[in-house]
Structures are given as structure tokens and as C-alpha cells.
Design a protein around this motif. Structure first.
Motif, PDB file in Angstrom:
ATOM      1  N   ARG A  79       6.655  19.225  60.365  1.00 25.36           N
ATOM      2  CA  ARG A  79       7.265  20.769  59.227  1.00 25.36           C
ATOM      3  C   ARG A  79       8.937  19.891  59.925  1.00 25.36           C
ATOM      4  O   ARG A  79       9.462  19.843  60.965  1.00 25.36           O
ATOM      5  CB  ARG A  79       6.550  21.863  59.656  1.00 25.36           C
ATOM      6  CG  ARG A  79       5.278  21.433  59.160  1.00 25.36           C
ATOM      7  CD  ARG A  79       4.616  23.225  58.885  1.00 25.36           C
ATOM      8  NE  ARG A  79       3.774  23.246  58.739  1.00 25.36           N
ATOM      9  CZ  ARG A  79       2.250  22.997  58.388  1.00 25.36           C
ATOM     10  NH1 ARG A  79       2.150  21.669  60.095  1.00 25.36           N
ATOM     11  NH2 ARG A  79       1.480  23.477  57.854  1.00 25.36           N
ATOM     12  N   ASP A 110       4.727  20.598  55.279  1.00 26.43           N
ATOM     13  CA  ASP A 110       5.545  22.667  54.727  1.00 26.43           C
ATOM     14  C   ASP A 110       4.954  22.962  54.394  1.00 26.43           C
ATOM     15  O   ASP A 110       3.748  22.476  53.338  1.00 26.43           O
ATOM     16  CB  ASP A 110       6.870  22.385  54.716  1.00 26.43           C
ATOM     17  CG  ASP A 110       7.996  21.105  55.771  1.00 26.43           C
ATOM     18  OD1 ASP A 110       8.173  21.800  56.837  1.00 26.43           O
ATOM     19  OD2 ASP A 110       7.848  20.225  55.136  1.00 26.43           O
ATOM     20  N   ASP A 111       4.730  24.382  54.363  1.00 27.29           N
ATOM     21  CA  ASP A 111       3.955  24.932  53.566  1.00 27.29           C
ATOM     22  C   ASP A 111       4.335  25.589  52.649  1.00 27.29           C
ATOM     23  O   ASP A 111       4.477  26.016  51.701  1.00 27.29           O
ATOM     24  CB  ASP A 111       3.464  26.676  54.638  1.00 27.29           C
ATOM     25  CG  ASP A 111       2.973  26.191  55.424  1.00 27.29           C
ATOM     26  OD1 ASP A 111       2.002  25.050  55.903  1.00 27.29           O
ATOM     27  OD2 ASP A 111       3.215  26.473  57.095  1.00 27.29           O
ATOM     28  N   SER A 129       3.141  19.390  49.001  1.00 30.35           N
ATOM     29  CA  SER A 129       2.953  19.235  50.045  1.00 30.35           C
ATOM     30  C   SER A 129       1.661  18.567  50.681  1.00 30.35           C
ATOM     31  O   SER A 129       0.575  18.096  49.058  1.00 30.35           O
ATOM     32  CB  SER A 129       2.787  20.834  50.797  1.00 30.35           C
ATOM     33  OG  SER A 129       1.430  21.089  50.017  1.00 30.35           O
TER      34      SER A 129
END
Length: 252
Positions: A79, A110-111, A129
Motif C-alpha cells: 500500500r 490500496d483501499d 484494487s
């Protein structure tokens, strides 16, 4: 059971090579649907088939097969590691071609959309993602109108298993809850959770404590993790060193 992708190199190259290997094995329709989901383009086409095209010239041939696309892929397995200079170099490579469609797909765990993707301010950069990739695979396999061969289904599930094993699917907002008969008092004393070395956890941002049928209301944020720490006084520095020194001195 070992992944069928275990022979690939480690890190980002392994993930990227595995993803490409599965794409190559899919039918064109499945490949286009999967890539279209990642780029949020439901009508994404790598190759266009058209009967009796009447536009673009004199005469009407019986059919046309056409493709003019360049799709670059940048994969990150950690991330917050998207590099703006790297993305700009990739975009320069796109400028060298003359394809009618030129895109850079950035695939990360990554969120949310990485700041670096917005910083380049170029509509050709598309972020997705691994969680979205996992979801897109589920949608294909669960679609009763999608005729997926056993081989395709097997490869897609294996890819999902590999992504999970690599820790690329977990949401960083998730919480891991640990048994707390000893851990809760230790946390209150040292603000740390200590367990056996190399214990496997999914990538999470907070930790919770469970004991005697109760999950304690305090859910602290994880600041740092250390997989295998030698418990020897004076060996480590910073907060980790202070904790180890305290544990060694108190015999905890």
C-alpha cells in the motif's frame, strides 16, 4: 495446497506474471469483461468484430476485425507505494505509440485511489484494487449466463487464492481480534501485543482483544509490526528496543 503460480518469481513480478497467465488462458469475452470491470468500462474491447462495416471508406466488406490498443500494467503489492515519476515514465511510453486507445492500468492493494494517480492528472491512468479484481472474478463465476469452462474457473479461483495468500485482498480498515487472557493485561502495561514469532495475520489496521466472552471496547490502531524479534536487552532501538528491554527485565 501449493499455488499453481508458485514457480513464478517473488514480489510484484510474480503477481503480475500470474495475472497475465490467467488472462492469456481466458476466452476473449472473459478477458474483456475482466479488464473492463477493472477499468470501469462495461463495453471495453480489445478486438472489435463488425459485420459489413459501411463507414470509413468506399465499399462494404463482409466483415471487419479491428484492434488498436496499448494497455500498460503497473502492479504494486504494498500500500501507498505508487510513484508519480514512474507513472509519468509509463505515460511517456504511451506517447510513443499511435494506438487509438492507450491506457495505463495501476493495480494495487490500496483501499482507495492512491494520491499519486490523481497527481499525474492524466485520464489515461486508471486505478483498480486487487479487491476489485477479486470481486470481478466472483461476478463472472457467479453469473449464470456466463459460460465459463472448468479450466477457466479453476485458473480464476487459483488466482484469487494466490492474491489472498499474498495479503492483497484484506481491507486495511479491518480489525483482527485476538484471544486476550494474557494479551489484554500486556497491552495495558506495554501498549503492545506480543505473540509467537512469524504468526500469520492478514493486513489490518487495528487490533481487538477478546476474553471471557467479551470483546473489549478499546480497538487500538496498529503502528508497527515485527515478525521475529530476538528478546535480548540492548539489541534493538527505538520503541521496539524499549519494549524488549522492559520485557526482558521484568521476565514477561
Amino acid at each position: 495446497m501449493a499455488s499453481i503460480f508458485s514457480t513464478y518469481s517473488t514480489g510484484e513480478n510474480r503477481v503480475t506474471a500470474s495475472f497475465l497467465a490467467v488472462l492469456r488462458a481466458l476466452s476473449l469475452d472473459r478477458m474483456q469483461r475482466l479488464l473492463g470491470s477493472l477499468m470501469e468500462q462495461s463495453e471495453f474491447e480489445l478486438i472489435r468484430f463488425e459485420n459489413q462495416p459501411s463507414k470509413g471508406g468506399v465499399g462494404v466488406p463482409d466483415a471487419m476485425i479491428q484492434s488498436s490498443i496499448r494497455l500498460l500494467l503497473e502492479t504494486k503489492i504494498v500500500r501507498d507505494t505508487v510513484s508519480v515519476p514512474q507513472l509519468k515514465r509509463h505515460l511517456e511510453r504511451l506517447d510513443e505509440g499511435n494506438e487509438s486507445v492507450a491506457l495505463l492500468l495501476v493495480l494495487t492493494p490500496d483501499d482507495s485511489r492512491p494520491a499519486g494517480v490523481d497527481e499525474v492528472e492524466d485520464s489515461r491512468v486508471v486505478w483498480a484494487s486487487f479487491a476489485l479484481l477479486d470481486q470481478a472474478i466472483d461476478e463472472i463465476l457467479d453469473d449464470k449466463y456466463e459460460v465459463v469452462s472448468e479450466r477457466e474457473a479453476y485458473l480464476l479461483r487459483e488466482l484469487q487464492s494466490m492474491l489472498a495468500a499474498e495479503g492483497l485482498l484484506a481491507n486495511s480498515n479491518d480489525v483482527v481480534v485476538v484471544a486476550a487472557r494474557n494479551a489484554w493485561p500486556e497491552y495495558n502495561d506495554f501498549q503492545a501485543y506480543v505473540c509467537q514469532p512469524n504468526r500469520s495475520f492478514q493486513q489490518v489496521s487495528r487490533i481487538g482483544f477478546y476474553s471471557k466472552g467479551v470483546v473489549y471496547p478499546l480497538v487500538p490502531r496498529i503502528i508497527a509490526t515485527h515478525d521475529d524479534v530476538e528478546m535480548r536487552s540492548g539489541l534493538h532501538q527505538g520503541p521496539l528496543g524499549e519494549l524488549v528491554d522492559h520485557l526482558v527485565q521484568t521476565g514477561k
